[in-house]
Design an enzyme around this catalytic site. Structure first.
Site, PDB file in Angstrom:
ATOM      1  N   CYS A 160       0.944  -1.095   0.120  1.00  0.00           N
ATOM      2  CA  CYS A 160       0.027   0.054  -0.136  1.00  0.00           C
ATOM      3  C   CYS A 160       0.876   1.186   0.091  1.00  0.00           C
ATOM      4  O   CYS A 160       1.673   1.379   0.962  1.00  0.00           O
ATOM      5  CB  CYS A 160      -0.868  -0.147   1.198  1.00  0.00           C
ATOM      6  SG  CYS A 160      -1.309   1.517   2.023  1.00  0.00           S
ATOM      7  N   CYS A 187       0.588   3.782   2.895  1.00  0.00           N
ATOM      8  CA  CYS A 187       0.922   3.331   4.093  1.00  0.00           C
ATOM      9  C   CYS A 187       2.615   3.555   4.128  1.00  0.00           C
ATOM     10  O   CYS A 187       2.930   3.896   5.298  1.00  0.00           O
ATOM     11  CB  CYS A 187       0.715   1.682   4.002  1.00  0.00           C
ATOM     12  SG  CYS A 187      -0.971   1.483   4.045  1.00  0.00           S
TER      13      CYS A 187
END
Length: 132
Positions: free
Chosen positions: A33, A36
């Site tokens: 991600c 993230c």
């Protein structure tokens, strides 16, 4: 050696971490991600600046049960748990200023008030279930 200021949370240590510490931040993330990964250094820096708080990370790939238990729909999601009550949960990578602000607000919370409103919500929910 640079010590990691964040704690890797797993289903094995999660409950104990949340029970033993009155203020735990949790970053739900995954290695694939992008946001993230952008948020990670911001989170690390906040952890270094707030050494009295526990900054946990949950790898949602490795710990799907934890992500499911909290109904995590999108990552990153930041959650703050005080006295075992989730007082903040928001998806999205927060910029540094916002993260600092959120931590400050969570620190100032009156947990007696929070617990009272949680109890009231639970009582309301039970009344609704009983058809009142």
């Amino acid at each position: 050696m640079h010590t990691m200021s964040t704690v890797e949370l797993t289903k094995e240590n999660f409950d104990q971490t949340v029970t033993d510490n009155e203020f735990v931040l949790i970053d739900f993330w995954a290695s694939w991600c992008g946001p993230c990964l952008q948020f990670a250094p911001v989170y690390e820096k906040a952890a270094e600046e707030n050494p009295d708080l526990v900054f946990g990370k949950v790898d949602t790939e490795a710990q799907p049960e934890l992500a499911a238990a909290f109904g995590i729909q999108s990552i990153p999601t930041l959650m703050i748990v005080r006295d075992q009550v989730a007082v903040f949960a928001q998806p999205g990578a927060l910029p540094e200023a916002s993260l600092t602000d959120v931590i400050g607000q969570a620190r100032k919370l009156d947990m007696d008030e929070v617990r009272k409103s949680v109890a009231e919500q639970q009582a309301q929910g039970q009344a609704e279930q009983n058809g009142q």
